[in-house]
Design a protein around this motif. Structure first.
Motif, short mmCIF file in Angstrom:
data_model
loop_
_atom_site.label_atom_id
_atom_site.label_comp_id
_atom_site.label_asym_id
_atom_site.label_seq_id
_atom_site.Cartn_x
_atom_site.Cartn_y
_atom_site.Cartn_z
N ALA A 94 0.84 -1.21 0.00
CA ALA A 94 0.00 0.00 0.00
C ALA A 94 0.87 1.25 0.00
O ALA A 94 0.55 2.25 -0.65
N LEU A 95 2.02 1.21 0.71
CA LEU A 95 2.91 2.37 0.80
C LEU A 95 3.54 2.69 -0.56
O LEU A 95 3.46 3.82 -1.03
N TYR A 96 4.18 1.67 -1.19
CA TYR A 96 4.84 2.00 -2.47
C TYR A 96 3.83 2.23 -3.59
O TYR A 96 4.07 3.02 -4.50
N SER A 97 2.65 1.60 -3.50
CA SER A 97 1.61 1.85 -4.51
C SER A 97 1.10 3.30 -4.39
O SER A 97 0.85 3.95 -5.41
N LYS A 98 0.96 3.76 -3.15
CA LYS A 98 0.55 5.15 -2.95
C LYS A 98 1.63 6.09 -3.50
O LYS A 98 1.31 7.12 -4.12
N GLY A 99 2.89 5.73 -3.31
CA GLY A 99 3.99 6.53 -3.84
C GLY A 99 3.92 6.68 -5.35
O GLY A 99 4.09 7.78 -5.90
N ILE A 100 3.61 5.57 -6.04
CA ILE A 100 3.51 5.60 -7.51
C ILE A 100 2.35 6.50 -7.96
O ILE A 100 2.48 7.29 -8.89
N SER A 101 1.21 6.39 -7.27
CA SER A 101 0.04 7.23 -7.62
C SER A 101 0.34 8.71 -7.37
O SER A 101 -0.06 9.57 -8.15
N PHE A 129 6.03 14.83 -6.19
CA PHE A 129 7.25 14.05 -6.22
C PHE A 129 7.86 13.82 -4.83
O PHE A 129 8.33 12.72 -4.53
N GLY A 130 7.83 14.85 -3.98
CA GLY A 130 8.39 14.70 -2.63
C GLY A 130 7.64 13.66 -1.82
O GLY A 130 8.24 12.78 -1.19
N GLU A 131 6.30 13.75 -1.84
CA GLU A 131 5.47 12.78 -1.11
C GLU A 131 5.64 11.37 -1.69
O GLU A 131 5.70 10.38 -0.95
N ALA A 132 5.74 11.31 -3.02
CA ALA A 132 5.90 10.01 -3.69
C ALA A 132 7.16 9.31 -3.20
O ALA A 132 7.14 8.13 -2.85
N ARG A 133 8.26 10.06 -3.16
CA ARG A 133 9.53 9.47 -2.71
C ARG A 133 9.43 9.04 -1.25
O ARG A 133 9.94 7.98 -0.87
N PHE A 134 8.77 9.85 -0.43
CA PHE A 134 8.62 9.53 0.99
C PHE A 134 7.97 8.16 1.17
O PHE A 134 8.46 7.32 1.94
N TYR A 135 6.88 7.90 0.45
CA TYR A 135 6.15 6.63 0.62
C TYR A 135 6.92 5.44 0.04
O TYR A 135 6.88 4.35 0.62
N CYS A 136 7.65 5.67 -1.05
CA CYS A 136 8.47 4.58 -1.60
C CYS A 136 9.61 4.24 -0.64
O CYS A 136 9.92 3.06 -0.41
N ARG A 150 9.59 4.84 2.62
CA ARG A 150 8.97 4.28 3.84
C ARG A 150 8.75 2.77 3.69
O ARG A 150 9.00 2.00 4.62
N ALA A 151 8.31 2.36 2.50
CA ALA A 151 8.10 0.93 2.24
C ALA A 151 9.41 0.16 2.39
O ALA A 151 9.44 -0.93 2.98
N LEU A 152 10.51 0.75 1.91
CA LEU A 152 11.81 0.08 1.97
C LEU A 152 12.41 0.11 3.38
O LEU A 152 13.20 -0.76 3.73
N GLU A 153 12.04 1.09 4.17
CA GLU A 153 12.48 1.11 5.58
C GLU A 153 11.90 -0.09 6.32
O GLU A 153 12.56 -0.70 7.15
N ILE A 154 10.66 -0.42 5.99
CA ILE A 154 9.98 -1.54 6.66
C ILE A 154 10.51 -2.87 6.13
O ILE A 154 10.75 -3.80 6.91
N ASP A 155 10.72 -2.96 4.83
CA ASP A 155 11.17 -4.22 4.23
C ASP A 155 12.22 -3.92 3.15
O ASP A 155 11.90 -3.79 1.97
N PRO A 156 13.48 -3.79 3.56
CA PRO A 156 14.54 -3.38 2.62
C PRO A 156 14.77 -4.35 1.45
O PRO A 156 15.32 -3.95 0.43
#
Length: 411
Positions: A283-290, A297-304, A306-312
């Protein structure tokens, strides 16, 4: 005559497929074409009647069942369906008459016994209804329709505790049968047999309208088949009515909206997941793409990120970051994440092909071709890789021409 038969069968099969996709209007149209070629095609008449019944076009449905019975008075399906149609019209005596006729042909036809018990109960003849329903359950104690009827009749007789017992039993039987049908559909989906799979999903939902897995699977299959958002989303929405936290329904709905350019609606779906599951990586990286598609762009990068912080090591999250950076024209940084994805899975075609694309953008044409070759070796039908590999070869050819021209100009 042979051609008429073949064409009629073709339209009949098309109609049956339309029924499984819940497109009853189209189904009736196809059955009509089959009947126009073969007026005596009783199967087409019967299925047309059933489709009209599901459309609540009861009078025309009755006409179809009568057409079948005029040619085949002992057709059990037509008699039973005619009875069901009368029951929907509230004409219970006529319905019972149809069920009795079918039972004269086959006394063990439990569909008619069950339906007749329900009609008798609606007429207030509960003791008769009870005996008939008990008769069905003696033969098949797991008949959920009979169990539901038993619960209803006992409730009308003020036998509340027994009524609740049979209701729970009916729900359990429906759930078990529905899940079995869903699993068969799922197995066929995994084998790529989507048309066969949807038949099982449809049957699973018919048995248990609250089977969220079957509802989501049917929605996904309709999406795969190219149906409209409206046709697809009604199954996701039905799943969400049963369970507002059905993650698969919200996720699939969000991805559908993103793919069709409805980015704000996609984000709404992903946000609903994140409300109760804040660490949902997909849901995090999908939200980033949308968000990127909305130029945030700033918010998009944040969510992408954030997803990698949880599961690198989540390869889909890594590739979403690659997509984000490549579309932002940050090719060197994208290459870093691409290599991280390939460290997780060296044979992941998407990452291999994407590395070729990034190298192409960096004008590293020879290296780009090497990575595209790897992608094509793993997936020979990868048209994207084939197209961009050819593009890299054209660039190399152009560079050689330019080099030759420069040498000629010096001379």
């Amino acid at each position: 005559m042979l051609n008429n038969y073949k064409n009629a069968q073709y339209f009949l099969n098309q109609g049956l497929t339309a029924v499984y996709y819940d497109n009853f209007k189209k189904a009736v149209s196809k059955f009509n074409k089959a009947i126009s070629l073969e007026p005596d095609n009783l199967t087409a008449q019967l299925h047309k009647g059933t489709a009209l019944y599901k459309m609540k076009n009861f009078q025309n449905a009755l006409d179809c069942f009568d057409n079948v019975l005029s040619a085949d008075p002992k057709n059990l399906n037509a008699l039973h369906n005619k009875g069901l149609t009368f029951e929907k019209l509230g004409e219970y005596e006529k319905a019972i008459s149809c069920f009795k006729q079918s039972l004269e042909i086959d006394s063990s036809y439990y569909h008619s016994l069950t339906s007749m018990g329900l009609c008798l109960s609606k007429l207030g003849r509960n003791q008769e209804a009870l005996k008939i329903t008990e008769q069905v359950l003696l033969v098949n104690p797991k008949n959920s329709s009979a169990l539901y009827n038993m619960s209803l009749i006992l409730g009308r007789l003020n036998r509340s505790s027994e009524s609740i017992f049979y209701l729970k039993k009916a729900i359990d039987e429906d759930s078990e049968q529905s899940n079995t049908l869903y699993e068969k559909g799922k197995d066929l989906t995994e084998k790529g047999k989507h048309e066969s799979a949807i038949k099982y999903y449809t049957r699973a939902i018919d048995v248990d309208k609250k089977n969220t897995r079957a509802l989501v699977a049917k929605g996904w299959t309709l999406d795969f088949a190219g149906f409209s958002n409206k046709d697809i989303c009604k199954f996701y929405d039905r799943a969400l009515e049963v369970d507002p936290k059905c993650t698969d329904a919200l996720m699939n709905k969000g991805l559908l909206f993103d793919r069709t350019g409805l980015y704000k609606r996609a984000i709404e779906c992903f946000d609903k997941i994140l409300e109760y599951d804040s660490n949902n990586v997909k849901a995090l990286y999908s939200k980033g793409i949308s968000l990127f598609s909305l130029k945030k762009f700033g918010e998009a990068r944040f969510y992408c990120e954030r997803a990698l912080e949880i599961d690198p090591k989540n390869i889909n999250a890594l590739c979403s970051m690659v997509w984000f950076l490549e579309h932002s024209k940050k090719y060197c940084e994208a290459l870093v994440y691409c290599d991280r994805a390939l460290a997780v899975n060296p044979h992941y075609v998407y990452a291999i092909s994407y590395k070729g694309k990034i190298l192409l953008s960096l004008k590293e044409y020879e290296e780009s071709i090497k990575w595209y070759d790897k992608a094509i070796d793993l997936d020979p039908d990868n048209q994207t890789a084939i197209y961009h590999r050819n593009k890299a070869e054209v660039e190399i050819a152009n560079m050689k021409k330019e080099s030759v021209l420069k040498k000629l100009l010096k001379l």
